[in-house]
Design an enzyme around this catalytic site. Sequence first.
Site, PDB file in Angstrom:
ATOM      1  N   ASP A  85       0.859  -1.176   0.000  1.00  0.00           N
ATOM      2  CA  ASP A  85       0.000   0.000   0.000  1.00  0.00           C
ATOM      3  C   ASP A  85       0.896   1.226   0.000  1.00  0.00           C
ATOM      4  O   ASP A  85       1.895   1.296   0.730  1.00  0.00           O
ATOM      5  CB  ASP A  85      -0.920   0.026   1.222  1.00  0.00           C
ATOM      6  CG  ASP A  85      -2.083   0.999   1.018  1.00  0.00           C
ATOM      7  OD1 ASP A  85      -2.596   1.066  -0.115  1.00  0.00           O
ATOM      8  OD2 ASP A  85      -2.479   1.674   1.978  1.00  0.00           O
ATOM      9  N   SER A  86       0.559   2.159  -0.847  1.00  0.00           N
ATOM     10  CA  SER A  86       1.388   3.347  -0.972  1.00  0.00           C
ATOM     11  C   SER A  86       0.508   4.545  -1.279  1.00  0.00           C
ATOM     12  O   SER A  86      -0.637   4.403  -1.706  1.00  0.00           O
ATOM     13  CB  SER A  86       2.439   3.158  -2.076  1.00  0.00           C
ATOM     14  OG  SER A  86       1.824   2.821  -3.302  1.00  0.00           O
ATOM     15  N   GLY A 170      -0.320   7.705 -11.022  1.00  0.00           N
ATOM     16  CA  GLY A 170      -0.728   8.376  -9.791  1.00  0.00           C
ATOM     17  C   GLY A 170      -0.411   9.866  -9.841  1.00  0.00           C
ATOM     18  O   GLY A 170      -0.730  10.557 -10.809  1.00  0.00           O
ATOM     19  N   LYS A 192      13.982   6.540 -11.403  1.00  0.00           N
ATOM     20  CA  LYS A 192      12.910   6.324 -10.434  1.00  0.00           C
ATOM     21  C   LYS A 192      13.100   5.011  -9.684  1.00  0.00           C
ATOM     22  O   LYS A 192      12.823   4.921  -8.489  1.00  0.00           O
ATOM     23  CB  LYS A 192      11.548   6.332 -11.137  1.00  0.00           C
ATOM     24  CG  LYS A 192      10.376   6.244 -10.163  1.00  0.00           C
ATOM     25  CD  LYS A 192       9.039   6.226 -10.872  1.00  0.00           C
ATOM     26  CE  LYS A 192       7.901   6.044  -9.872  1.00  0.00           C
ATOM     27  NZ  LYS A 192       6.579   5.908 -10.529  1.00  0.00           N
ATOM     28  N   HIS A 197       9.994   5.778  -3.401  1.00  0.00           N
ATOM     29  CA  HIS A 197       9.572   5.172  -2.140  1.00  0.00           C
ATOM     30  C   HIS A 197       9.428   3.668  -2.272  1.00  0.00           C
ATOM     31  O   HIS A 197       9.839   2.906  -1.393  1.00  0.00           O
ATOM     32  CB  HIS A 197       8.250   5.784  -1.696  1.00  0.00           C
ATOM     33  CG  HIS A 197       7.170   5.733  -2.741  1.00  0.00           C
ATOM     34  ND1 HIS A 197       7.340   6.227  -4.021  1.00  0.00           N
ATOM     35  CD2 HIS A 197       5.906   5.227  -2.716  1.00  0.00           C
ATOM     36  CE1 HIS A 197       6.241   6.041  -4.725  1.00  0.00           C
ATOM     37  NE2 HIS A 197       5.364   5.440  -3.956  1.00  0.00           N
ATOM     38  N   ARG A 198       8.849   3.214  -3.395  1.00  0.00           N
ATOM     39  CA  ARG A 198       8.644   1.787  -3.603  1.00  0.00           C
ATOM     40  C   ARG A 198       9.974   1.067  -3.808  1.00  0.00           C
ATOM     41  O   ARG A 198      10.200  -0.014  -3.287  1.00  0.00           O
ATOM     42  CB  ARG A 198       7.704   1.554  -4.785  1.00  0.00           C
ATOM     43  CG  ARG A 198       7.271   0.094  -4.932  1.00  0.00           C
ATOM     44  CD  ARG A 198       6.165  -0.064  -5.974  1.00  0.00           C
ATOM     45  NE  ARG A 198       4.946   0.609  -5.553  1.00  0.00           N
ATOM     46  CZ  ARG A 198       4.506   1.744  -6.097  1.00  0.00           C
ATOM     47  NH1 ARG A 198       5.161   2.324  -7.082  1.00  0.00           N
ATOM     48  NH2 ARG A 198       3.399   2.302  -5.653  1.00  0.00           N
TER      49      ARG A 198
END
Length: 215
Positions: A85-86, A170, A192, A197-198
């Site tokens: 979940d992000s 997103g 990226k 974050h991922r």
Amino acid sequence: MSQLNSADSSPVAKKYPPLVLGSHNRKKKAELIALLSPLGFEIHDLSEFPQSIDVEETGMTFTENAHQKAREQAKVLGMWVIGEDSGLEVEALGGRPGVFSARYAGEEHDDEKNNDKLLQELDGVPTEKRTARYVCHIALSDPEGNIRAEAENYCYGRIRTERSGTNGFGYDPLFEIVEYHKTFGELSPEIKSCISHRACALREFSEKLIGLFKE
């Protein structure tokens, strides 16, 4: 298990059990494959399993939602499942949209409407106060529904006043990495995959996976 494609029969690929991403999001799957496949992990997603269920995200934190996605699908599929979940947290909005990032404008995964609403809510907010961070929490459940590994990480930036770039998904066209002077929508997938974050959460997560399965 009959749904799996067993074309990859290399010794490295058979070292670990197959992992299922508890999502239909192809872009998230692609990021997962790019980071975990070289380590010998075989990655699948829910599109390969007609018996998979829709897990309602009722958690109030990214951790709770990731756990739900992993545990509930794992018990249904009888496999190791990754729940992820992000979302985006904007300081000027008190952390919103947060866990509601995908459905911020009321319709899940409508990126354009979500971005429009974010721009509206930040209208008039000066650049120095548009700081934000992406959050990603990843959890792995065993086939019995027990969380066996997890990681959380962040990527810090700020929200632009207009979209720029077509890469990613997103809020990527609005999320600027200040050091690069570019949004995630403008940065290449290679960059990226190093700083997101991922990606950061996955690197930590992959180390825990290897340690777990070596046991």
